[in-house]
Structures are given as C-alpha cells and as structure tokens.
Scaffold this active site. Structure first.
Site, mmCIF file in Angstrom:
data_model
loop_
_atom_site.group_PDB
_atom_site.id
_atom_site.type_symbol
_atom_site.label_atom_id
_atom_site.label_comp_id
_atom_site.label_asym_id
_atom_site.label_seq_id
_atom_site.Cartn_x
_atom_site.Cartn_y
_atom_site.Cartn_z
ATOM 1 N N CYS A 40 -31.711 -10.468 92.035
ATOM 2 C CA CYS A 40 -31.108 -11.520 92.590
ATOM 3 C C CYS A 40 -31.454 -12.919 91.917
ATOM 4 O O CYS A 40 -30.800 -12.593 90.363
ATOM 5 C CB CYS A 40 -31.469 -11.861 94.109
ATOM 6 S SG CYS A 40 -30.006 -13.344 94.752
ATOM 7 N N GLY B 116 -35.108 -15.739 94.985
ATOM 8 C CA GLY B 116 -35.485 -17.189 95.439
ATOM 9 C C GLY B 116 -34.230 -17.809 94.930
ATOM 10 O O GLY B 116 -33.178 -17.678 94.889
ATOM 11 N N GLU B 117 -34.735 -18.901 94.058
ATOM 12 C CA GLU B 117 -33.747 -20.031 93.501
ATOM 13 C C GLU B 117 -33.905 -20.156 91.811
ATOM 14 O O GLU B 117 -34.949 -20.442 91.479
ATOM 15 C CB GLU B 117 -33.761 -21.347 94.169
ATOM 16 C CG GLU B 117 -32.552 -22.175 94.496
ATOM 17 C CD GLU B 117 -31.944 -22.465 92.988
ATOM 18 O OE1 GLU B 117 -30.547 -22.281 92.948
ATOM 19 O OE2 GLU B 117 -32.717 -23.078 92.158
ATOM 20 N N SER B 118 -32.773 -19.626 91.373
ATOM 21 C CA SER B 118 -32.982 -19.458 89.837
ATOM 22 C C SER B 118 -33.171 -20.670 89.201
ATOM 23 O O SER B 118 -34.046 -20.575 88.186
ATOM 24 C CB SER B 118 -31.857 -18.574 89.302
ATOM 25 O OG SER B 118 -30.716 -19.609 89.391
ATOM 26 N N ARG C 12 -26.609 -14.983 98.716
ATOM 27 C CA ARG C 12 -26.180 -15.809 97.637
ATOM 28 C C ARG C 12 -26.254 -15.163 96.299
ATOM 29 O O ARG C 12 -26.954 -15.660 95.443
ATOM 30 C CB ARG C 12 -26.866 -17.139 97.643
ATOM 31 C CG ARG C 12 -27.069 -18.333 98.799
ATOM 32 C CD ARG C 12 -27.582 -19.325 98.792
ATOM 33 N NE ARG C 12 -27.445 -20.414 97.861
ATOM 34 C CZ ARG C 12 -28.273 -21.201 96.877
ATOM 35 N NH1 ARG C 12 -29.335 -21.174 97.453
ATOM 36 N NH2 ARG C 12 -28.047 -21.955 96.154
ATOM 37 N N GLU D 267 -36.016 -4.926 98.161
ATOM 38 C CA GLU D 267 -37.695 -5.166 98.835
ATOM 39 C C GLU D 267 -37.479 -5.457 100.206
ATOM 40 O O GLU D 267 -38.631 -5.297 100.836
ATOM 41 C CB GLU D 267 -38.317 -6.370 97.739
ATOM 42 C CG GLU D 267 -37.840 -7.530 98.095
ATOM 43 C CD GLU D 267 -36.563 -8.041 97.342
ATOM 44 O OE1 GLU D 267 -36.046 -9.281 97.517
ATOM 45 O OE2 GLU D 267 -35.973 -6.965 96.697
ATOM 46 N N ARG E 239 -24.179 -17.200 88.738
ATOM 47 C CA ARG E 239 -24.852 -17.572 89.686
ATOM 48 C C ARG E 239 -24.068 -17.518 91.305
ATOM 49 O O ARG E 239 -22.796 -18.185 90.925
ATOM 50 C CB ARG E 239 -25.599 -18.744 89.503
ATOM 51 C CG ARG E 239 -26.708 -18.813 88.628
ATOM 52 C CD ARG E 239 -27.468 -20.132 88.362
ATOM 53 N NE ARG E 239 -28.031 -20.516 89.256
ATOM 54 C CZ ARG E 239 -27.492 -21.765 90.219
ATOM 55 N NH1 ARG E 239 -26.775 -22.646 89.878
ATOM 56 N NH2 ARG E 239 -28.506 -22.290 91.287
ATOM 57 N N HIS F 294 -31.214 -7.258 97.054
ATOM 58 C CA HIS F 294 -32.554 -7.278 97.406
ATOM 59 C C HIS F 294 -33.287 -6.055 97.998
ATOM 60 O O HIS F 294 -33.237 -5.921 99.304
ATOM 61 C CB HIS F 294 -32.900 -8.365 98.355
ATOM 62 C CG HIS F 294 -32.615 -9.948 97.986
ATOM 63 N ND1 HIS F 294 -33.616 -10.599 97.687
ATOM 64 C CD2 HIS F 294 -31.809 -10.547 98.064
ATOM 65 C CE1 HIS F 294 -33.092 -11.537 96.999
ATOM 66 N NE2 HIS F 294 -31.840 -11.634 97.415
#
Length: 200
Positions: A78, A46-48, A139, A176, A110, A174
């Site tokens: 991630c 996601g977005e850390s 990313r 998953e 990041r 990822h």
C-alpha cells in the site's frame, strides 16, 4: 538474512509477525544504524506522505534510496508500494508530498481506489500463487505504468495491484492482515535466495 520493517508509521507489528511466520529473522528499523544492520526491508502500509516526511526527519530517506539503488531487496504494501515507485501521481500537498524512492520503474496513483469508505476486499489471481490471494484494499493505490523490467503479478478491477522488479516486490493491498503468509513467503524466498530474477 535479517529483514527489517520500517517502523516510523503504519502496521509494523503485522508485518513482523508475517515475516517471522515465514521463517525470517525480522526486526524494526527506525534509525540509520537499524537500516545498516538489515539485509532487506519491508515498507508497510500507512500514510505515504507521513512516512515520506518521517524518512527525512529521521535522516533515512537518502540512505534508504542508496541501499535500494545498490540492490537491497524490499517489499512495500500500500503506502510502501507508493514510496517504492519511480513516479507518484496525486503525491499530496506541496511541502508534504510523498517522495518516490525510485526502486521500481512504475507510476503509482495514490488513493486510486477511493477514500477509506471505498475500502474493499476480494480474491485475486496472483502469479505463482494458487489458490487466489484474499486481498484487502484500504485507500489503496494502483499502478498506472510499468517499465519493461517490471513483472505484473496481479490485477484487481482491471488495474495493476502487484509487481516485482528484480529483488523488489510491491502490492497495493495488505497481505499482513489476512493471515495468508504466501506473499511474505515469496519475499523471504527472494531475500534468502539472493535472486534478482523476474521468474517466479
């Protein structure tokens, strides 16, 4: 053993499906009571910075950090890898920066592989898994430093992209979303075995 998936932001459903396919009882974690009810936790991509902010908004940051310090198994992919680190480089703007949980003695950068348009995938050698893992990097971060207790499990383009320290596992990619359940199976085995060994 019940494994939670942090469901504040990110690809929660994919992790739940992968864990269940690996034989785990999996559930979402959004509140302190949810966290208290699980034996292990997955921190998704996601977005850390957003996930870090929401952990604080939902009063989960300190309880989660305490559970990790007490030895709760965790797996981060991630953004999850970034948050599990002891130190984050390029953590984000002041006031919205990603805050490390300190579960793995490593320094993570990041977005190290570049922006969304620089996302890529490929086969990588992963310690203990054969054949190689098909890894999708979006990313993605990479690991710039590991402490003496951290096992390096995989590299891509010369950079560390998967690690384990005791019962905590992290990947920059990822698994998953690929249909390959072996990384999740590895984590389920860590949880069910109660192992804190670095040996695979």
């Amino acid at each position: 053993m019940r494994i939670g998936v942090l469901a504040l932001q990110g690809d929660t459903r994919e992790h739940l499906a992968a864990l269940r396919a690996a034989g785990a009882e999996a559930t979402t974690v959004r509140r302190r009571t949810d966290l208290d009810a699980v034996d292990a936790l997955v921190l998704p991509g996601g977005e850390s910075t957003t996930i870090s902010h929401l952990l604080r908004e939902f009063d989960l940051f300190d309880p989660l950090r305490d559970r990790l310090a007490d030895g709760m198994p965790a797996y981060g992919s991630c953004a999850g890898m970034i948050l599990l680190a002891a130190e984050i480089l390029d953590a984000g703007a002041a006031g919205r920066a990603a805050t490390p949980l300190g579960a793995i003695d490593m320094t993570v950068r990041r977005n190290a592989f570049g922006r969304q348009v620089d996302s890529f995938e490929g086969e990588i050698e992963f310690a203990g898994l054969d054949p190689p893992v098909h890894a999708v990097f979006i990313r993605a971060p990479w690991v710039e430093r590991v402490g003496p207790g951290v096992q390096v499990l995989a590299r891509a383009a010369g950079h560390i992209v998967a690690v384990r320290q005791g019962p905590v596992l992290a990947t920059a990619f990822h698994p998953e979303i690929t249909g390959d359940r072996r990384v999740h199976q590895m984590f389920v085995d860590i949880v069910t075995d109660g192992s804190t060994s670095d040996d695979q």
